[in-house]
Design an enzyme around this catalytic site. Structure first.
Site, PDB file in Angstrom:
ATOM      1  N   CYS A  96       0.871  -1.176   0.000  1.00  0.00           N
ATOM      2  CA  CYS A  96       0.000   0.000   0.000  1.00  0.00           C
ATOM      3  C   CYS A  96       0.908   1.226   0.000  1.00  0.00           C
ATOM      4  O   CYS A  96       2.096   1.117  -0.294  1.00  0.00           O
ATOM      5  CB  CYS A  96      -0.954  -0.014   1.196  1.00  0.00           C
ATOM      6  SG  CYS A  96      -0.141  -0.111   2.806  1.00  0.00           S
ATOM      7  N   THR A  97       0.386   2.371   0.332  1.00  0.00           N
ATOM      8  CA  THR A  97       1.176   3.605   0.250  1.00  0.00           C
ATOM      9  C   THR A  97       2.351   3.611   1.223  1.00  0.00           C
ATOM     10  O   THR A  97       3.498   3.805   0.834  1.00  0.00           O
ATOM     11  CB  THR A  97       0.290   4.830   0.527  1.00  0.00           C
ATOM     12  OG1 THR A  97      -0.838   4.796  -0.335  1.00  0.00           O
ATOM     13  CG2 THR A  97       1.062   6.123   0.295  1.00  0.00           C
TER      14      THR A  97
END
Length: 218
Positions: A96-97
């Protein structure tokens, strides 16, 4: 000051990294990059890259060949895991980020999907850490081999490139936050035009009317 129970909610109370360690193993950016780029190893073919982010985020960039559930909100992740099973005999590397969502996503993979924790991995520090470690720290290495586009971020930059620099020209709908590339914005006539959002139907997605009213009030 308003205190939130969860920074990023998934709707699964048992997925609480503060009470139980994430069932997934952490993999460093360097180890993952080596795994994905090694020409002498078959390890990359045994790996599934799983993007745990929302649909509007991965639209701006993701790992090459990555799979995703095309979810609109992270709360949809557990049900998506159940409805869309992945091969359970391969290593699954979630990303994810910045790594926060993967801590929770791992619980959903085990509880909702029945995956073996021994085959679950999460990218340490997420995409942003991968960009930093590979592009800025490893001499002669680049994420261009493994990653396409940039990374959506939740601040005024909107999207950053592999060097962590803001990608100019990207705009988002002020209501649903769905991002649009510079080319798409240009094809719509620019961000100074009243345009309906193709994603959520907001009639003035760039909030031009509000900006015009503020200028007239000065």
């Amino acid at each position: 000051v308003k205190i939130k129970k969860e920074l990023i909610g998934m709707g699964m109370p048992s997925a609480d990294p503060s009470l139980h360690p994430s069932p997934a193993q952490h993999i460093s950016p360097e180890a993952l990059h080596s795994m994905l780029t090694s020409s002498t190893s078959s390890s990359s073919s045994d790996v599934i890259m799983l993007d745990t982010r929302n649909d509007y985020e991965l639209k701006m960039g993701t790992f090459k060949g990555a799979q995703h559930y095309n979810i609109e909100t992270f709360r949809d992740f557990p049900s998506a895991v159940k409805a869309n099973p992945l091969p359970k005999d391969k290593k699954i590397v979630m990303f994810c980020t910045g790594g926060i969502r993967c801590e929770k996503a791992a619980f959903a993979m085990v509880e909702a999907g029945g995956y073996n924790p021994e085959n679950l991995y999460q990218l340490d520090g997420g995409i942003l850490n991968y960009f930093d470690k590979i592009n800025n720290s490893l001499e002669g290495e680049s994420t261009q081999e493994t990653y396409t586009g940039g990374c959506f971020v939740f601040d005024d930059r909107i999207v950053v490139d592999g060097k962590g620099k803001k990608v100019d020209g990207v705009r988002v709908c002020f209501r649903c936050r769905f991002p649009w590339s510079p080319e798409q914005v240009s094809s719509m006539g620019g961000d100074d035009k009243v345009v309906e959002c193709p994603k959520c139907g907001e009639v003035d997605m760039f909030n031009v009317g509000s900006r015009d009213r503020k200028r007239k009030a000065r």
